[in-house]
Scaffold this motif. Structure first.
Motif, PDB file in Angstrom:
ATOM      1  N   GLY A 294       0.715  -1.366  -0.220  1.00  0.00           N
ATOM      2  CA  GLY A 294      -0.280  -0.114   0.251  1.00  0.00           C
ATOM      3  C   GLY A 294       0.916   1.495  -0.325  1.00  0.00           C
ATOM      4  O   GLY A 294       0.632   1.789   0.554  1.00  0.00           O
ATOM      5  N   ARG A 295       1.857   1.256  -0.649  1.00  0.00           N
ATOM      6  CA  ARG A 295       3.108   2.140  -1.186  1.00  0.00           C
ATOM      7  C   ARG A 295       2.873   2.826  -2.167  1.00  0.00           C
ATOM      8  O   ARG A 295       2.338   1.953  -3.231  1.00  0.00           O
ATOM      9  CB  ARG A 295       4.763   2.074  -0.443  1.00  0.00           C
ATOM     10  N   LYS A 296       3.595   4.461  -2.382  1.00  0.00           N
ATOM     11  CA  LYS A 296       3.492   4.677  -4.068  1.00  0.00           C
ATOM     12  C   LYS A 296       4.869   3.967  -4.620  1.00  0.00           C
ATOM     13  O   LYS A 296       5.315   3.673  -3.925  1.00  0.00           O
ATOM     14  CB  LYS A 296       3.617   6.246  -3.581  1.00  0.00           C
ATOM     15  N   VAL A 297       4.383   4.113  -5.844  1.00  0.00           N
ATOM     16  CA  VAL A 297       5.729   3.672  -6.808  1.00  0.00           C
ATOM     17  C   VAL A 297       6.456   4.701  -7.087  1.00  0.00           C
ATOM     18  O   VAL A 297       6.478   5.476  -7.111  1.00  0.00           O
ATOM     19  CB  VAL A 297       5.100   3.388  -8.403  1.00  0.00           C
ATOM     20  N   LEU A 298       8.032   4.057  -6.100  1.00  0.00           N
ATOM     21  CA  LEU A 298       9.018   4.889  -6.467  1.00  0.00           C
ATOM     22  C   LEU A 298       9.504   5.262  -7.822  1.00  0.00           C
ATOM     23  O   LEU A 298       9.956   4.112  -8.816  1.00  0.00           O
ATOM     24  CB  LEU A 298      10.429   4.430  -5.620  1.00  0.00           C
ATOM     25  N   TRP A 299       9.996   5.953  -8.289  1.00  0.00           N
ATOM     26  CA  TRP A 299      10.272   6.399  -9.948  1.00  0.00           C
ATOM     27  C   TRP A 299      11.258   5.742  -9.734  1.00  0.00           C
ATOM     28  O   TRP A 299      11.879   5.038 -11.348  1.00  0.00           O
ATOM     29  CB  TRP A 299      10.562   7.406 -10.543  1.00  0.00           C
ATOM     30  N   TYR A 300      12.484   5.581  -9.584  1.00  0.00           N
ATOM     31  CA  TYR A 300      13.506   5.274  -9.707  1.00  0.00           C
ATOM     32  C   TYR A 300      13.829   3.406  -9.790  1.00  0.00           C
ATOM     33  O   TYR A 300      14.453   2.201 -10.514  1.00  0.00           O
ATOM     34  CB  TYR A 300      14.716   5.574  -8.560  1.00  0.00           C
ATOM     35  N   GLU A 301      13.523   2.525  -8.465  1.00  0.00           N
ATOM     36  CA  GLU A 301      12.724   1.562  -8.285  1.00  0.00           C
ATOM     37  C   GLU A 301      12.202   0.528 -10.238  1.00  0.00           C
ATOM     38  O   GLU A 301      12.777   0.146 -10.557  1.00  0.00           O
ATOM     39  CB  GLU A 301      11.858   1.252  -7.732  1.00  0.00           C
ATOM     40  N   VAL A 302      11.188   1.774 -10.651  1.00  0.00           N
ATOM     41  CA  VAL A 302      10.926   1.032 -12.133  1.00  0.00           C
ATOM     42  C   VAL A 302      12.132   1.196 -13.344  1.00  0.00           C
ATOM     43  O   VAL A 302      11.833   0.294 -13.779  1.00  0.00           O
ATOM     44  CB  VAL A 302       9.334   1.932 -12.288  1.00  0.00           C
ATOM     45  N   PHE A 303      12.150   2.751 -12.665  1.00  0.00           N
ATOM     46  CA  PHE A 303      13.795   3.335 -13.978  1.00  0.00           C
ATOM     47  C   PHE A 303      14.676   1.656 -13.791  1.00  0.00           C
ATOM     48  O   PHE A 303      15.558   1.443 -14.312  1.00  0.00           O
ATOM     49  CB  PHE A 303      14.532   4.569 -13.089  1.00  0.00           C
ATOM     50  N   PHE A 304      15.245   1.284 -12.394  1.00  0.00           N
ATOM     51  CA  PHE A 304      16.176  -0.009 -12.417  1.00  0.00           C
ATOM     52  C   PHE A 304      16.269  -0.541 -13.015  1.00  0.00           C
ATOM     53  O   PHE A 304      16.657  -1.545 -13.711  1.00  0.00           O
ATOM     54  CB  PHE A 304      16.654   0.117 -11.053  1.00  0.00           C
ATOM     55  N   GLY A 305      14.212  -1.245 -12.802  1.00  0.00           N
ATOM     56  CA  GLY A 305      14.143  -2.200 -13.231  1.00  0.00           C
ATOM     57  C   GLY A 305      13.816  -2.641 -15.026  1.00  0.00           C
ATOM     58  O   GLY A 305      14.496  -3.747 -15.396  1.00  0.00           O
ATOM     59  N   LEU A 306      13.973  -1.342 -15.271  1.00  0.00           N
ATOM     60  CA  LEU A 306      13.717  -1.196 -16.485  1.00  0.00           C
ATOM     61  C   LEU A 306      14.948  -1.447 -17.662  1.00  0.00           C
ATOM     62  O   LEU A 306      14.980  -1.748 -18.216  1.00  0.00           O
ATOM     63  CB  LEU A 306      12.806  -0.096 -17.369  1.00  0.00           C
ATOM     64  N   ILE A 307      15.723  -0.642 -16.561  1.00  0.00           N
ATOM     65  CA  ILE A 307      17.412  -0.684 -17.002  1.00  0.00           C
ATOM     66  C   ILE A 307      18.141  -2.284 -17.118  1.00  0.00           C
ATOM     67  O   ILE A 307      18.728  -2.496 -17.868  1.00  0.00           O
ATOM     68  CB  ILE A 307      18.991  -0.314 -16.229  1.00  0.00           C
ATOM     69  N   ILE A 308      17.640  -2.880 -16.043  1.00  0.00           N
ATOM     70  CA  ILE A 308      17.677  -4.384 -15.532  1.00  0.00           C
ATOM     71  C   ILE A 308      17.392  -4.980 -17.078  1.00  0.00           C
ATOM     72  O   ILE A 308      17.885  -5.968 -17.578  1.00  0.00           O
ATOM     73  CB  ILE A 308      17.145  -4.981 -14.578  1.00  0.00           C
ATOM     74  N   ILE A 309      15.755  -5.161 -17.862  1.00  0.00           N
ATOM     75  CA  ILE A 309      15.439  -5.528 -18.118  1.00  0.00           C
ATOM     76  C   ILE A 309      15.888  -5.339 -20.012  1.00  0.00           C
ATOM     77  O   ILE A 309      15.923  -6.254 -20.380  1.00  0.00           O
ATOM     78  CB  ILE A 309      13.818  -4.622 -18.485  1.00  0.00           C
ATOM     79  N   ALA A 310      16.861  -4.471 -20.017  1.00  0.00           N
ATOM     80  CA  ALA A 310      17.587  -4.039 -21.288  1.00  0.00           C
ATOM     81  C   ALA A 310      18.811  -5.010 -21.299  1.00  0.00           C
ATOM     82  O   ALA A 310      19.185  -5.266 -22.030  1.00  0.00           O
ATOM     83  CB  ALA A 310      18.240  -2.337 -20.714  1.00  0.00           C
ATOM     84  N   GLY A 311      19.395  -5.214 -20.327  1.00  0.00           N
ATOM     85  CA  GLY A 311      20.457  -5.891 -19.918  1.00  0.00           C
ATOM     86  C   GLY A 311      19.658  -7.093 -20.192  1.00  0.00           C
ATOM     87  O   GLY A 311      20.930  -7.810 -20.770  1.00  0.00           O
ATOM     88  N   LEU A 312      18.804  -7.813 -19.128  1.00  0.00           N
ATOM     89  CA  LEU A 312      18.359  -9.169 -20.131  1.00  0.00           C
ATOM     90  C   LEU A 312      18.221  -8.686 -21.324  1.00  0.00           C
ATOM     91  O   LEU A 312      18.494 -10.175 -22.488  1.00  0.00           O
ATOM     92  CB  LEU A 312      17.127  -9.340 -19.429  1.00  0.00           C
ATOM     93  N   GLY A 313      17.494  -7.278 -21.773  1.00  0.00           N
ATOM     94  CA  GLY A 313      17.669  -8.012 -24.004  1.00  0.00           C
ATOM     95  C   GLY A 313      18.668  -8.460 -24.122  1.00  0.00           C
ATOM     96  O   GLY A 313      18.623  -9.430 -25.245  1.00  0.00           O
ATOM     97  N   MET A 314      20.336  -7.905 -23.645  1.00  0.00           N
ATOM     98  CA  MET A 314      21.113  -8.445 -24.321  1.00  0.00           C
ATOM     99  C   MET A 314      21.432  -9.504 -24.687  1.00  0.00           C
ATOM    100  O   MET A 314      22.163 -10.209 -24.789  1.00  0.00           O
ATOM    101  CB  MET A 314      21.964  -7.095 -24.425  1.00  0.00           C
ATOM    102  N   ILE A 315      21.417 -10.220 -23.036  1.00  0.00           N
ATOM    103  CA  ILE A 315      21.794 -11.558 -23.152  1.00  0.00           C
ATOM    104  C   ILE A 315      20.817 -12.349 -24.336  1.00  0.00           C
ATOM    105  O   ILE A 315      21.363 -13.026 -24.384  1.00  0.00           O
ATOM    106  CB  ILE A 315      21.289 -11.639 -22.212  1.00  0.00           C
ATOM    107  N   MET A 316      19.669 -11.880 -24.371  1.00  0.00           N
ATOM    108  CA  MET A 316      18.723 -12.738 -24.970  1.00  0.00           C
ATOM    109  C   MET A 316      18.688 -12.760 -26.255  1.00  0.00           C
ATOM    110  O   MET A 316      18.393 -13.776 -26.823  1.00  0.00           O
ATOM    111  CB  MET A 316      16.905 -12.891 -23.947  1.00  0.00           C
ATOM    112  N   GLN A 317      19.428 -11.967 -26.917  1.00  0.00           N
ATOM    113  CA  GLN A 317      19.464 -11.069 -28.232  1.00  0.00           C
ATOM    114  C   GLN A 317      20.614 -12.534 -27.687  1.00  0.00           C
ATOM    115  O   GLN A 317      20.376 -13.306 -29.714  1.00  0.00           O
ATOM    116  CB  GLN A 317      19.706 -10.428 -28.133  1.00  0.00           C
ATOM    117  N   VAL A 318      21.506 -13.032 -27.963  1.00  0.00           N
ATOM    118  CA  VAL A 318      22.163 -13.883 -28.673  1.00  0.00           C
ATOM    119  C   VAL A 318      22.467 -14.956 -28.257  1.00  0.00           C
ATOM    120  O   VAL A 318      23.450 -15.532 -28.598  1.00  0.00           O
ATOM    121  CB  VAL A 318      23.668 -12.530 -27.782  1.00  0.00           C
TER     122      VAL A 318
END
Length: 307
Positions: A115-139
């Protein structure tokens, strides 16, 4: 309070390092994924049972909590079954790299649970991690099947981590883990009965498998899992999940030196891994600074800002 958080954070990194070794053990143990989890949870429950008796803790918990722990135990069992299966159909490096998605899922689900608000940097870091994972999955498309099992595993992992984050506020971490492991053994046993898997051969393990299994059940499960639940008294589930993203790093390094050639990945894979590491470090820095600001508010006004 800040020192307690720092100690919990350091302890969490030790736990994550042990979890990285868990993946290596899973690759070395030569029985099926569901059998690994059955033995792991049964032996770990046994270790915790002895520990609880030794410490003279009580096993008594309210019925509502027992039912919740039973459900969480089911989630944990399925999380580990899909985790070890992912390792067996791909490898340690691929499986652990997909686990980096846990922080993104936690950044979305934790506010709903608490029941707390979403913290912008948590979502931002999560998206960066997805980008890093995308590099892994692509190859590493040859390991898509393992990635899918790992994805299911991490979603289940986020769910039970969030639920344990609430349970630890009212119950002892050791008792929580004990009941969850017993529940996991119960559900897997039902499946084995219907599948006629409880044969004489099922209970015959090689000496090497027994040694690895005892290490897995004691250090990597009874200790590490219980300790991970305990640190959530001081750290948020999101921070726990984001720090867990270092598990691929520890696991990949250990797997490379212990297992060898099968774990050697492409250059892009390691770039993605570095992105994950940097993200985890930045989150730790921001969390530490946020903690200092809260302490400053307490010193100035004698109250805390709940937001």
């Amino acid at each position: 309070m800040q020192n307690d958080k720092l100690k919990s954070y350091i302890n969490l990194h030790l736990i994550v390092f042990i979890w990285g070794f868990t993946a290596v053990l899973g690759a070395l143990i030569t029985i099926t994924a569901d059998a690994i989890v059955w033995y792991r949870m049964l032996l770990a429950a046994g270790f915790l049972f002895v520990f609880i008796l030794f410490k003279k803790k009580t096993f008594r918990i309210p019925l509502k909590s027992f039912l919740t722990l039973t459900f969480v135990g089911f989630l944990i069992a399925m999380h580990w079954v899909t985790f070890f299966h992912a390792i067996h159909v791909s490898n340690v490096s691929i499986t652990l790299s997909v686990f980096s998605l846990g922080a993104f899922f936690a950044s979305i689900l934790e506010p709903l649970f608490y029941g707390r608000k979403v913290l912008w940097y948590e979502v931002f870091f999560g998206l960066i991690i997805i980008a890093g994972l995308g590099m892994i999955m692509q190859v590493e498309v040859n390991y898509l099947n393992g990635m899918l099992y790992a994805l299911i595993s991490i979603i289940l992992g986020v769910l039970f981590t969030l639920m344990n984050g609430k349970l630890i506020q009212n119950h002892d971490a050791t008792v929580i883990s004990f009941y969850e492991f017993i529940a996991g053994v119960f559900f897997i046993s039902i499946y084995f009965v219907f599948q006629n898997k409880f044969t004489a051969d099922f209970f015959i393990l090689s000496f090497n498998n027994w040694i690895l299994m005892l290490i897995l059940a004691s250090i990597c499960t009874a200790y590490a899992f219980t300790a991970s639940v305990k640190v959530m008294k001081k750290l948020s589930p999101y921070t726990v999940m984001l720090t867990t993203n270092l598990e691929p790093v520890y696991g990949i390094v250990l797997a490379y030196f212990i297992i060898g050639g099968k774990e050697k990945m492409s250059f892009s894979f390691y770039v993605g891994a570095v992105i994950i590491i940097i993200t985890v470090i930045l989150n730790g820095i921001i969390k530490h600074k946020a903690g200092k600001k809260v302490l400053a508010i307490v010193d100035d006004t004698g109250t805390t800002d709940a937001s």
